[in-house]
Write a protein that holds these residues in place. Structure first.
Motif, short mmCIF file in Angstrom:
data_model
loop_
_atom_site.label_atom_id
_atom_site.label_comp_id
_atom_site.label_asym_id
_atom_site.label_seq_id
_atom_site.Cartn_x
_atom_site.Cartn_y
_atom_site.Cartn_z
N GLY A 128 -27.81 -15.55 18.98
CA GLY A 128 -27.70 -16.08 17.70
C GLY A 128 -26.83 -17.18 17.54
O GLY A 128 -26.94 -17.68 16.52
N LEU A 185 -28.29 -20.23 16.73
CA LEU A 185 -28.50 -20.35 14.69
C LEU A 185 -27.80 -20.53 13.83
O LEU A 185 -27.07 -21.69 13.40
N LYS A 186 -26.35 -20.37 14.62
CA LYS A 186 -24.99 -20.20 13.47
C LYS A 186 -24.39 -21.25 13.91
O LYS A 186 -24.06 -21.60 13.09
N PHE A 197 -29.88 -16.82 8.32
CA PHE A 197 -30.21 -16.05 9.59
C PHE A 197 -30.53 -14.67 10.24
O PHE A 197 -31.30 -15.14 11.70
N ASP A 198 -30.81 -14.03 8.98
CA ASP A 198 -31.66 -12.58 10.02
C ASP A 198 -33.06 -12.98 10.39
O ASP A 198 -33.89 -12.58 11.48
N VAL A 204 -34.67 -22.64 12.17
CA VAL A 204 -33.14 -22.23 10.64
C VAL A 204 -34.55 -23.56 9.63
O VAL A 204 -34.33 -23.13 8.29
N SER A 262 -27.02 -16.01 5.50
CA SER A 262 -26.42 -14.33 6.64
C SER A 262 -28.75 -14.15 6.28
O SER A 262 -28.88 -13.84 7.22
N ILE A 264 -26.15 -23.67 11.52
CA ILE A 264 -26.46 -23.29 10.32
C ILE A 264 -25.07 -24.25 9.91
O ILE A 264 -24.93 -24.42 8.93
N TYR A 265 -24.49 -23.32 10.41
CA TYR A 265 -22.90 -23.74 9.90
C TYR A 265 -21.92 -25.46 10.55
O TYR A 265 -21.37 -25.96 10.12
N SER A 320 -34.06 -16.07 11.01
CA SER A 320 -34.58 -17.34 11.91
C SER A 320 -33.88 -16.27 13.12
O SER A 320 -35.22 -16.68 13.85
N LEU A 321 -33.40 -15.10 13.31
CA LEU A 321 -33.00 -14.84 14.45
C LEU A 321 -34.28 -13.71 15.30
O LEU A 321 -34.43 -14.25 16.29
#
Length: 343
Positions: free
Chosen positions: A165, A168-169, A149-150, A130, A146, A172-173, A152-153
């Motif tokens: 995922g 990652l989320k 995320f895509d 990320v 968005s 990120i959040y 990095s996934l």
């Protein structure tokens, strides 16, 4: 739109590590999971330049240990994951209409990490991916969470196999996140819910690097459907406890801690029955109890990694000189700025 307004600047990012409170392995099968960002941050810095067109490839990051300042080698799996991220972002950029606009891109990237946390179930790969992808995208005209995320996934799936995922989320959040059926849930659990009930968070390092893919394979081979369902039920109980506690101003701190302790211990026992705990993990857990924790469990896929412990605020700290034990807090999500981040 690019975060840059003038050429030859630097961009900075900061992304947290993460721990799982409940839901390891069962989340892969659609059950809920509760994860929290930690105030242990991966930080990134990139030099951004302006040119008439994008380069044929983006740079790999230089990895630096936060404690020593020494340079670290990228593992073969991380290098390949980063290559996939670089290529995907470059494809997205070169297929986006640029008209007469100049191209901004990262000429160099440096990422500072907690070396001890690499491969320890704290989301270090997600945090690195990320951080790197955020720098590349933030320099461009197509930055969005968005898209971050895509791309990095792609890297996460290469390293760990097909993932949910969730890491990652959470990275990120930030905060405390509830994840189920491949999406973040609407449950709003305040980041300070544990602190509000007088609870501190500790992380103990077993000093054993784990393999998420190996642990997931082990659980799959055991065909432990009933145990996974029980972990899912425990996770639902934890979500209910945290959600109700955040809405009840007169909730007893002691009752909350007792309920939380029971849930955490059930979770660890179920993970042990899956076969993903090892002697080093159990020693880490015992060390957390020696420091005064009222509950402790492994966090992450297991077969190594770390344990998370919960201790009443104000309790006397007893150190364990033979093990790395850190007091942490719930961390904030990804930050991207043109000024150095505080870490």
């Amino acid at each position: 739109m690019s975060l840059l307004e003038s050429p030859a600047l630097e961009l900075y990012t900061r992304a947290p590590l993460k721990a799982i409170l409940s839901g390891e392995h069962s989340v892969v099968y659609g059950y809920p999971c509760i994860a929290m960002a930690l105030d242990l941050y991966t930080s990134g810095r990139a030099r951004v330049i302006r040119d008439a067109k994008y380069p044929s490839s983006f740079p790999f990051p230089v990895l630096v240990d936060k404690e020593t300042g020494g340079r670290l080698d990228l593992s073969s799996s991380m290098r390949e994951a980063l290559r996939l991220v670089n290529e995907e972002i470059l494809i997205r950029l070169t297929t986006t209409e640029q008209s007469d606009k100049a191209c901004y891109y990262c000429e160099s990237v440096e990422i500072t990490v907690h070396k001890w946390a690499l491969g320890k179930g704290l989301g270090s790969s997600a945090s690195i991916l990320v951080t790197h992808a955020a720098l590349l995208l933030a320099a461009s005209s197509i930055y969005s969470l968005s898209l971050l995320f895509d791309v990095s996934l792609l890297g996460e799936n290469y390293i760990h196999g097909q993932t949910t995922g969730m890491d990652l989320k959470t990275v990120i959040y930030g905060g405390i996140q509830v994840y189920s059926h491949k999406t973040l849930c609407s449950s709003q659990i305040p980041s300070d819910i544990l602190l509000a009930h007088g609870i501190k968070i500790l992380i103990a390092d077993s000093d054993i690097t784990k393999s998420t893919a190996q642990a997931v394979k082990l659980v799959r081979q055991r065909q432990s459907d009933d145990t996974l369902a029980q972990i899912g039920s425990v996770s639902e109980s934890l979500i209910e406890l945290l959600s109700s506690a955040s809405n009840a101003s007169n909730a007893s701190d002691e009752d909350f801690r007792l309920a939380l302790s029971s849930i955490i211990q059930q979770n660890h026992a179920l993970l042990c029955s899956l076969g993903v705990s090892v002697p080093q993990i159990e020693r880490s857990r015992e060390a957390l109890y020696r420091t005064g924790c009222f509950a402790a469990k492994l966090t992450g896929a297991g077969l190594g990694g770390c344990c998370i412990g919960l201790r009443r605020q104000g309790d006397t700290t007893m150190t364990d000189s033979n093990m790395r034990i850190l007091e942490v807090s719930v961390g904030e999500g990804l930050m991207v700025t043109k000024m150095p981040c505080q870490v």
